[in-house]
Design a protein around this motif. Sequence first.
Motif, PDB file in Angstrom:
ATOM      1  N   GLU A  78       0.830  -1.215   0.000  1.00 16.15           N
ATOM      2  CA  GLU A  78       0.000   0.000   0.000  1.00 16.15           C
ATOM      3  C   GLU A  78       0.858   1.256   0.000  1.00 16.15           C
ATOM      4  O   GLU A  78       0.535   2.243  -0.690  1.00 16.15           O
ATOM      5  CB  GLU A  78      -0.919   0.001   1.227  1.00 16.15           C
ATOM      6  N   SER A  79       1.944   1.239   0.739  1.00 17.60           N
ATOM      7  CA  SER A  79       2.852   2.376   0.758  1.00 17.60           C
ATOM      8  C   SER A  79       3.513   2.568  -0.605  1.00 17.60           C
ATOM      9  O   SER A  79       3.681   3.700  -1.079  1.00 17.60           O
ATOM     10  CB  SER A  79       3.915   2.181   1.843  1.00 17.60           C
ATOM     11  N   ALA A 104       2.255   1.674  -3.568  1.00 20.45           N
ATOM     12  CA  ALA A 104       1.265   2.183  -4.521  1.00 20.45           C
ATOM     13  C   ALA A 104       0.984   3.666  -4.288  1.00 20.45           C
ATOM     14  O   ALA A 104       0.896   4.453  -5.240  1.00 20.45           O
ATOM     15  CB  ALA A 104      -0.027   1.372  -4.400  1.00 20.45           C
ATOM     16  N   GLN A 105       0.842   4.057  -3.025  1.00 19.38           N
ATOM     17  CA  GLN A 105       0.563   5.461  -2.709  1.00 19.38           C
ATOM     18  C   GLN A 105       1.725   6.362  -3.124  1.00 19.38           C
ATOM     19  O   GLN A 105       1.513   7.463  -3.658  1.00 19.38           O
ATOM     20  CB  GLN A 105       0.279   5.599  -1.216  1.00 19.38           C
ATOM     21  N   THR A 106       2.938   5.906  -2.896  1.00 22.61           N
ATOM     22  CA  THR A 106       4.107   6.714  -3.241  1.00 22.61           C
ATOM     23  C   THR A 106       4.235   6.873  -4.753  1.00 22.61           C
ATOM     24  O   THR A 106       4.516   7.969  -5.259  1.00 22.61           O
ATOM     25  CB  THR A 106       5.386   6.082  -2.672  1.00 22.61           C
ATOM     26  N   TYR A 159       1.819   6.728  -6.936  1.00 22.53           N
ATOM     27  CA  TYR A 159       0.740   7.619  -7.381  1.00 22.53           C
ATOM     28  C   TYR A 159       1.088   9.088  -7.115  1.00 22.53           C
ATOM     29  O   TYR A 159       0.925   9.946  -7.993  1.00 22.53           O
ATOM     30  CB  TYR A 159      -0.559   7.256  -6.670  1.00 22.53           C
ATOM     31  N   ALA A 160       1.612   9.368  -5.915  1.00 17.31           N
ATOM     32  CA  ALA A 160       1.951  10.758  -5.568  1.00 17.31           C
ATOM     33  C   ALA A 160       3.062  11.303  -6.459  1.00 17.31           C
ATOM     34  O   ALA A 160       2.995  12.456  -6.916  1.00 17.31           O
ATOM     35  CB  ALA A 160       2.358  10.826  -4.095  1.00 17.31           C
TER      36      ALA A 160
END
Length: 447
Positions: free
Chosen positions: A178-179, A181-183, A185-186
Motif C-alpha cells: 500500500e505504501s 502504490a501510494q508513493t 501515485y503521488a
Amino acid sequence: MTRRWTVPQESDHGQTVAAQGSRIDAYVDRYAARATGMVASEVRALFAVASRPEVVSLAGGMPYVTALPLDIVGELVADLVARRGPVALQYGSGQGDPHLREQICDVMRMEGIEANSDDVVVTVGSQQALDLITRIFIDPGDVILTEGPSYVGALGTFAAYQAKVVHIAMDDEGIIPESLAQTIYALKTAGAPIKFLYTIPTFQNPAGVTLNTARRQQVLDICQRADVLIVEDNPYGLLGFDGEPMRALRADNADGVVYLGSFSKTLAPGFRVGWALAPHAIRDKLVLAMESAVLSHSSFTQLAVGQYLATQPWREQIKVFRELYRERRDAMISSLEALMPADFTWTRPSGGFFVWATLPEGLDSKALLPRAVSERVAFVPGTGFYADGGGSRHMRLSYCYPEPDRIREGVRRLAGVIEQELRLRDTFGTGAAVGHIGVDTPGPDLA
C-alpha cells in the motif's frame, strides 16, 4: 599534501602581487557536480579501531570464508593456471564467459528462474551491476524507489549519480504494498520521473526481513500497472535457514525485473564475481557500459568460479554456510533476549547476515558508536541506511563473521553500553543529536 595557491592583489603602487593561502584540495572547483555527494563515511575511521582483535565487531557483513575447503580451492586455482593459463590470464568478453553464464542460470534455477544465458552479464560483484544499472538509467534528479532502510552500497551509488531516493515503508514482512502504490501515485501525479524500484526482497540488508509470498505478487502487479522497472538484488537468497529458497521476483516477470546476483556470499567475495540478468534491450546497454568501464571482467576469476561450480559440491557447501549462519543467528537472538532492556527491539531473520535493532526512545545509534567501540564492541548506525538522514534510533548487527561465543560477548558489551546510556537519559533527559543528511560512501567493512 596541502597545496599552495595565490590570489592576485593590487599593491599601493598599482602593481599586481600574489597573496598566499592554502586549501586541502586544489581541484575542488574542477570536479563534476556529482562528485560533491561522494563523501567518506563518518564511522569508517572507527572501524580501523574496531578491527583490532580485542574488539567484537558486529558491524561488517563479511562472509565466513574459513568454512570453505581452502586447500581444495587452492588446488583448483593452481590447476586452472597450469591447464588454462593462456586463456585465464587473457582479456575476455565484456558480457562474461559463456560457460559461466550457463552455470549462473543453473544457480538461479534454485529460485524458480528460467533464463537464457545470453541475457546474463557477468560483473565485478553485484555492486558493479548496481553501478551499471544506475549509470544507464539515471539522470540527475530522477527518482529511485527503495525500502527504508536500504543497502548502504546502493544508496552510495545512487547518490553518486545524483538520483533522488524515495524510501518506501516496510515492516517485518518486507516492503508494504500500500505504501508503494501510494508513493508511486503521488510521484506520478507530481510529474516526478520514477526510473525503478530497487529492492532486496529476501533476507534484506540491513533489516534481515523477507518479503512474503503474497506481497511479492502485489509488488509485481503494482509496478507492472505503473510501468515501473524492478531491480531485484538477491545476494542472500540461497542462505535461508528453513525450507527451500524463496521464489525470486524475476521468476514471475521476465520483462519487468532486472535480477542481480553474486557469488560473494555463497562462495567468496574475493573472487568479485556477480551478475545481472536483464531483458534483452537492457542487457545490451549493460554490456556497452561494462566495456566502457573495464573493457572486460577478469577471465581468471570467472574461470576459477566456473571450475569450482563444475567440480565441487557447491550445493552442499551452501548448506554448510546455512547451518553455520543459523547457529550464529541463534546465538545473537538468544543473547539479545537475555540481555537487552524491554524497549530494545529487533527483527528475527530467517536467513542472511543481519539483525536490525531499534534503540529505546531518546538514544541515538551514531552517538552511541564511539562509546561502544571504547567498550570493545562495534555495530553500524542506522543513519547509513537512509538517504534522508533517518534511522538514528536504529543499528545493524551482523552475526555472519564472529564465532557464537564472540557474538554473545559482543551483545553483552553492547547491552552494558545501552544500560549506561539509559541511566544518563533518565538522569539528564534526551539531547538533540546532530543531524545527518546525505549518503556516506561505504567501505567493504560496512557492506
